[in-house]
Scaffold this active site. Sequence first.
Site, PDB file in Angstrom:
ATOM      1  N   ARG A  75      -8.928   8.744  14.846  1.00 54.52           N
ATOM      2  CA  ARG A  75      -8.139   9.275  13.724  1.00 54.52           C
ATOM      3  C   ARG A  75      -8.876  10.420  13.040  1.00 54.52           C
ATOM      4  NH1 ARG A  75      -7.920   7.857   7.675  1.00 54.52           N
ATOM      5  NH2 ARG A  75     -10.087   7.317   8.062  1.00 54.52           N
TER       6      ARG A  75
ATOM      7  N   GLY B 157     -11.132  10.506  -0.109  1.00 59.85           N
ATOM      8  CA  GLY B 157     -11.090  11.913   0.303  1.00 59.85           C
ATOM      9  C   GLY B 157      -9.789  12.605  -0.013  1.00 59.85           C
TER      10      GLY B 157
ATOM     11  N   LYS C 150      -0.233  -9.916  -0.669  1.00 60.75           N
ATOM     12  CA  LYS C 150      -0.965 -11.184  -0.735  1.00 60.75           C
ATOM     13  C   LYS C 150      -1.974 -11.189  -1.885  1.00 60.75           C
ATOM     14  CE  LYS C 150      -4.128 -10.016   3.053  1.00 60.75           C
ATOM     15  NZ  LYS C 150      -4.643 -10.490   4.335  1.00 60.75           N
TER      16      LYS C 150
ATOM     17  N   GLU D 207      -1.011   1.599   8.470  1.00 61.96           N
ATOM     18  CA  GLU D 207      -2.153   1.339   9.352  1.00 61.96           C
ATOM     19  C   GLU D 207      -1.887   0.230  10.366  1.00 61.96           C
ATOM     20  OE1 GLU D 207      -5.918   1.318   7.283  1.00 61.96           O
ATOM     21  OE2 GLU D 207      -6.961   0.539   9.054  1.00 61.96           O
TER      22      GLU D 207
ATOM     23  N   HIS E 107     -13.834   0.929   9.618  1.00 59.16           N
ATOM     24  CA  HIS E 107     -13.112   1.655   8.574  1.00 59.16           C
ATOM     25  C   HIS E 107     -11.608   1.735   8.817  1.00 59.16           C
ATOM     26  CE1 HIS E 107     -12.665   4.490   5.365  1.00 59.16           C
ATOM     27  NE2 HIS E 107     -12.264   5.457   6.153  1.00 59.16           N
TER      28      HIS E 107
ATOM     29  N   HIS F 215     -16.617   4.212   9.956  1.00 61.30           N
ATOM     30  CA  HIS F 215     -16.949   5.321   9.061  1.00 61.30           C
ATOM     31  C   HIS F 215     -18.456   5.478   9.073  1.00 61.30           C
ATOM     32  CE1 HIS F 215     -17.278   7.953   5.646  1.00 61.30           C
ATOM     33  NE2 HIS F 215     -15.984   8.090   5.650  1.00 61.30           N
TER      34      HIS F 215
ATOM     35  N   ALA G 223       2.183   2.839   2.400  1.00 62.05           N
ATOM     36  CA  ALA G 223       3.314   2.759   3.320  1.00 62.05           C
ATOM     37  C   ALA G 223       4.429   1.891   2.731  1.00 62.05           C
ATOM     38  CB  ALA G 223       2.848   2.196   4.665  1.00 62.05           C
TER      39      ALA G 223
ATOM     40  N   GLU H 158     -12.448  18.336   5.595  1.00 64.21           N
ATOM     41  CA  GLU H 158     -13.152  17.169   6.131  1.00 64.21           C
ATOM     42  C   GLU H 158     -13.354  17.339   7.630  1.00 64.21           C
ATOM     43  OE1 GLU H 158     -10.862  13.761   4.757  1.00 64.21           O
ATOM     44  OE2 GLU H 158     -12.127  13.668   2.990  1.00 64.21           O
TER      45      GLU H 158
ATOM     46  N   SER I 223      -4.281   9.496   7.699  1.00 58.78           N
ATOM     47  CA  SER I 223      -3.685   8.155   7.659  1.00 58.78           C
ATOM     48  C   SER I 223      -2.817   7.937   6.431  1.00 58.78           C
ATOM     49  CB  SER I 223      -4.762   7.078   7.752  1.00 58.78           C
ATOM     50  OG  SER I 223      -5.834   7.415   6.944  1.00 58.78           O
TER      51      SER I 223
ATOM     52  N   GLY J 168       0.846  -1.189   0.000  1.00 60.72           N
ATOM     53  CA  GLY J 168       0.000   0.000   0.000  1.00 60.72           C
ATOM     54  C   GLY J 168       0.882   1.241   0.000  1.00 60.72           C
TER      55      GLY J 168
ATOM     56  N   ARG K  90     -15.763  11.662  13.247  1.00 63.53           N
ATOM     57  CA  ARG K  90     -16.450  10.458  12.766  1.00 63.53           C
ATOM     58  C   ARG K  90     -17.127   9.655  13.872  1.00 63.53           C
ATOM     59  NH1 ARG K  90     -12.070   8.409   8.334  1.00 63.53           N
ATOM     60  NH2 ARG K  90     -12.667   9.985   6.839  1.00 63.53           N
TER      61      ARG K  90
ATOM     62  N   ALA L 187      -8.948   4.759  -0.962  1.00 64.69           N
ATOM     63  CA  ALA L 187      -9.079   6.053  -0.279  1.00 64.69           C
ATOM     64  C   ALA L 187      -9.634   7.083  -1.255  1.00 64.69           C
ATOM     65  CB  ALA L 187      -7.729   6.496   0.259  1.00 64.69           C
TER      66      ALA L 187
ATOM     67  N   THR M  75      -5.255   1.412   0.459  1.00 60.63           N
ATOM     68  CA  THR M  75      -4.786   2.643  -0.196  1.00 60.63           C
ATOM     69  C   THR M  75      -5.558   2.920  -1.477  1.00 60.63           C
ATOM     70  OG1 THR M  75      -2.562   2.355   0.705  1.00 60.63           O
ATOM     71  CG2 THR M  75      -2.763   3.725  -1.269  1.00 60.63           C
TER      72      THR M  75
HETATM   73  C1  FAD Z   1     -12.637   3.091   1.527  1.00 56.59           C
HETATM   74  C2  FAD Z   1     -11.515   3.772   2.240  1.00 56.59           C
HETATM   75  C3  FAD Z   1     -11.357   5.144   2.116  1.00 56.59           C
HETATM   76  C4  FAD Z   1     -10.310   5.786   2.780  1.00 56.59           C
HETATM   77  N1  FAD Z   1     -10.116   7.129   2.585  1.00 56.59           N
HETATM   78  C5  FAD Z   1      -9.031   7.730   3.129  1.00 56.59           C
HETATM   79  C6  FAD Z   1      -8.716   9.079   2.837  1.00 56.59           C
HETATM   80  O1  FAD Z   1      -9.404   9.734   2.073  1.00 56.59           O
HETATM   81  N2  FAD Z   1      -7.621   9.614   3.414  1.00 56.59           N
HETATM   82  C7  FAD Z   1      -6.801   8.916   4.257  1.00 56.59           C
HETATM   83  O2  FAD Z   1      -5.818   9.463   4.757  1.00 56.59           O
HETATM   84  N3  FAD Z   1      -7.073   7.629   4.538  1.00 56.59           N
HETATM   85  C8  FAD Z   1      -8.147   7.022   3.987  1.00 56.59           C
HETATM   86  N4  FAD Z   1      -8.408   5.704   4.255  1.00 56.59           N
HETATM   87  C9  FAD Z   1      -7.447   4.963   5.089  1.00 56.59           C
HETATM   88  C10 FAD Z   1      -6.193   4.684   4.275  1.00 56.59           C
HETATM   89  O3  FAD Z   1      -6.563   4.389   2.950  1.00 56.59           O
HETATM   90  C11 FAD Z   1      -5.430   3.520   4.858  1.00 56.59           C
HETATM   91  O4  FAD Z   1      -5.213   3.714   6.219  1.00 56.59           O
HETATM   92  C12 FAD Z   1      -4.074   3.394   4.173  1.00 56.59           C
HETATM   93  O5  FAD Z   1      -4.237   3.357   2.787  1.00 56.59           O
HETATM   94  C13 FAD Z   1      -3.365   2.148   4.658  1.00 56.59           C
HETATM   95  O6  FAD Z   1      -2.223   1.981   3.873  1.00 56.59           O
HETATM   96  P1  FAD Z   1      -1.185   0.865   4.204  1.00 56.59           P
HETATM   97  O7  FAD Z   1      -0.068   1.029   3.256  1.00 56.59           O
HETATM   98  O8  FAD Z   1      -0.895   0.869   5.658  1.00 56.59           O
HETATM   99  O9  FAD Z   1      -1.985  -0.494   3.930  1.00 56.59           O
HETATM  100  P2  FAD Z   1      -2.864  -0.966   2.690  1.00 56.59           P
HETATM  101  O10 FAD Z   1      -2.993   0.051   1.638  1.00 56.59           O
HETATM  102  O11 FAD Z   1      -4.110  -1.539   3.259  1.00 56.59           O
HETATM  103  O12 FAD Z   1      -1.992  -2.140   2.081  1.00 56.59           O
HETATM  104  C14 FAD Z   1      -1.776  -3.333   2.798  1.00 56.59           C
HETATM  105  C15 FAD Z   1      -0.887  -4.204   1.970  1.00 56.59           C
HETATM  106  O13 FAD Z   1      -0.463  -5.304   2.755  1.00 56.59           O
HETATM  107  C16 FAD Z   1      -0.615  -6.515   2.027  1.00 56.59           C
HETATM  108  N5  FAD Z   1      -0.731  -7.576   3.005  1.00 56.59           N
HETATM  109  C17 FAD Z   1      -1.537  -7.654   4.099  1.00 56.59           C
HETATM  110  N6  FAD Z   1      -1.317  -8.792   4.760  1.00 56.59           N
HETATM  111  C18 FAD Z   1      -0.352  -9.466   4.088  1.00 56.59           C
HETATM  112  C19 FAD Z   1       0.308 -10.691   4.265  1.00 56.59           C
HETATM  113  N7  FAD Z   1       0.031 -11.517   5.271  1.00 56.59           N
HETATM  114  N8  FAD Z   1       1.239 -11.049   3.356  1.00 56.59           N
HETATM  115  C20 FAD Z   1       1.544 -10.278   2.297  1.00 56.59           C
HETATM  116  N9  FAD Z   1       0.942  -9.075   2.082  1.00 56.59           N
HETATM  117  C21 FAD Z   1       0.019  -8.688   2.970  1.00 56.59           C
HETATM  118  C22 FAD Z   1      -1.827  -6.270   1.168  1.00 56.59           C
HETATM  119  O14 FAD Z   1      -1.862  -7.161   0.071  1.00 56.59           O
HETATM  120  C23 FAD Z   1      -1.551  -4.821   0.751  1.00 56.59           C
HETATM  121  O15 FAD Z   1      -0.620  -4.806  -0.308  1.00 56.59           O
HETATM  122  C24 FAD Z   1      -9.438   5.037   3.601  1.00 56.59           C
HETATM  123  C25 FAD Z   1      -9.604   3.665   3.731  1.00 56.59           C
HETATM  124  C26 FAD Z   1     -10.635   3.030   3.043  1.00 56.59           C
HETATM  125  C27 FAD Z   1     -10.805   1.548   3.182  1.00 56.59           C
END
Ligand code: FAD
Length: 541
Positions: free
Chosen positions: A391, A49, A36, A380, A356, A249, A17, A127, A396, A15, A295, A47, A44
């Site tokens: 949050r 907003g 995975k 996250e 959410h 949410h 991060a 927001e 995020s 994602g 929220r 998202a 990600t």
């Molecule tokens: C619908 C929605 C809208 C949102 N809107 C906003 C917004 O507008 N602004 C904002 O700041 N935040 C928003 N958020 C929150 C934000 O999108 C997330 O907190 C952020 O994208 C998380 O990013 P991440 O890189 O931590 O994880 P993610 O983007 O969730 O990526 C996780 C990754 O880990 C991998 N993974 C997980 N477990 C394993 C495993 N066991 N083995 C291998 N790979 C694995 C997955 O395949 C994926 O590639 C929103 C979230 C959602 C669901």
Amino acid sequence: MPASQHYDVVIIGSGAAGMTAALHLANTHKVALLSKASLNQGSTRWAQGGIATVVDPEDSLEAHIEDTLIAGAGLCHRDTVELVVKESRKSIQWLIDQGVPFTPAEETADTLHKSEPSPLPYHLTREGGHSFRRILHADDATGLAISETLTARVLQHSNISIFEDHLAVDLITRHKLGLADQACVGVYALDIKLGKVQALAAKAVILATGGASKVYLYTSNPDGSSGDGIAMAWRAGCPVANMEFNQFHPTCLYHPNAKSFLISEALRGEGAKLTLPNGEPFMQRFDARCELAPRDVVARAIDHEMKRLGLDHVCLDISHQDADFIRGHFPTIYQRCLELGIDITQEPLPVVPAAHYTCGGIVTNHKGQTNIPGLYAIGECAFTGLHGANRMASNSLLECVVYGRLAAEDLLDKLASFKEAPELEDWDESQVTDSDEDVVISHNWDEIRRFMWDYVGIVRTDKRLERAQHRIKLLQSEIHDYYSNYRISSDLLELRNLATVAELIIRSAQLRQESRGLHYTLNYPETAAEARDTLLTPDRW
Ligand SMILES: Cc1cc2nc3c(=O)[nH]c(=O)nc-3n(C[C@H](O)[C@H](O)[C@H](O)COP(=O)(O)OP(=O)(O)OC[C@H]3O[C@@H](n4cnc5c(N)ncnc54)[C@H](O)[C@@H]3O)c2cc1C
């Protein structure tokens, strides 16, 4: 004969991060990037907003810090908030440099706000909880824009080896290998397509696995949000904090054919009203900020009205706005609703709250380091102290890109001094057979998500938490037996992780004998004078 593949850094999760960290490391180091699913299937991508940073000259870093602290209900770590807000411009500039197409100021049909245009080149939206317009966005699909841009960059990089459809099973530490220290030296990963487990060795491992909202029946998150990183870190010996703070949410589309479709808070930022199905607005009865209250306040108000009146949804109405404005600002939401037969320029849309965001997670410091040497956690799945008890919207994605960079910078400084990973043992399947009862997995998966929704959801009580604790114990023992006897599959691994995360949420909720931010319990409706994190530490440490 063991034959582990060796990298400088293994990053689990692609994602915002994980990809940020990968791109910062890959110019000088060999990186393995695991997902995975396909590369852009995490939260990600979904998202809508945007991402918060101070760009409006009237706004200030102090205001962003204060807004975050207020939303966090006394539990944010001020030093973390200050760090993230201070680092935000640099990280967002990095996203711009990568090519993320944030919506420019001049291209928006902004009929609502006639004030002087921002001197900076991007349109800013507002927001809940933010006292200024400070959200950069790419129309209403900001996450998709970030995900696609970073994915394209990652795919171009010869130093990044991509492992799609590889599910990390467990972390490998020197301690597990019978060596003296605790350092993390790799991971076992299931190649989902081949059904084989591989050992990936590294000098350092970064967990970037996203949240755990799939533990609830209704969620805005994609299927993969099963808390794998949090569960793996817990098993490896990392403390977790504040797992009771699950953000619901307030507005997911309520429609039989719309699984997990979120209706962005930005709609309310642009004047959308929450109403009962008869058209009566209700938010003014709960909070002076009405639709722009944080929220948790909005989700509880909706939950209250739904329970009071026996409703299966409430409504969100933006139809009083100019139709071109709606179509211009919210093309994805407009189109998706239209496909389902709802024209949001003409009529209200039915909405319900849904799990959410996971505010708690693996305890980390300002560099993304966990307590295990060589193991980092970002995004996250991590607990940095930024979000406190709630949050604030659009903080995020910011946390992902700031900590993705900070963790990578720390590794760039230190990797040369880390030991080479040893040769890893092959995964041992000698004691297990193929399962002939996969129904156990699907049944337990559904059961966890339903009782978590009913007993550990928006409004909690001691009794409900006790019931949940009782059930999770039984299920965990069943899942443990199953895991010990049968060959692993992605469903079984996710179920095992989901059960661990459910247990951590229940235990944390039981420890918090007050109501604060996202944790609301009828037994302790008041907020305690002193704000404390809930820290859980694995037994053996
Ligand atoms: C619908 C929605 C809208 C949102 N809107 C906003 C917004 O507008 N602004 C904002 O700041 N935040 C928003 N958020 C929150 C934000 O999108 C997330 O907190 C952020 O994208 C998380 O990013 P991440 O890189 O931590 O994880 P993610 O983007 O969730 O990526 C996780 C990754 O880990 C991998 N993974 C997980 N477990 C394993 C495993 N066991 N083995 C291998 N790979 C694995 C997955 O395949 C994926 O590639 C929103 C979230 C959602 C669901």
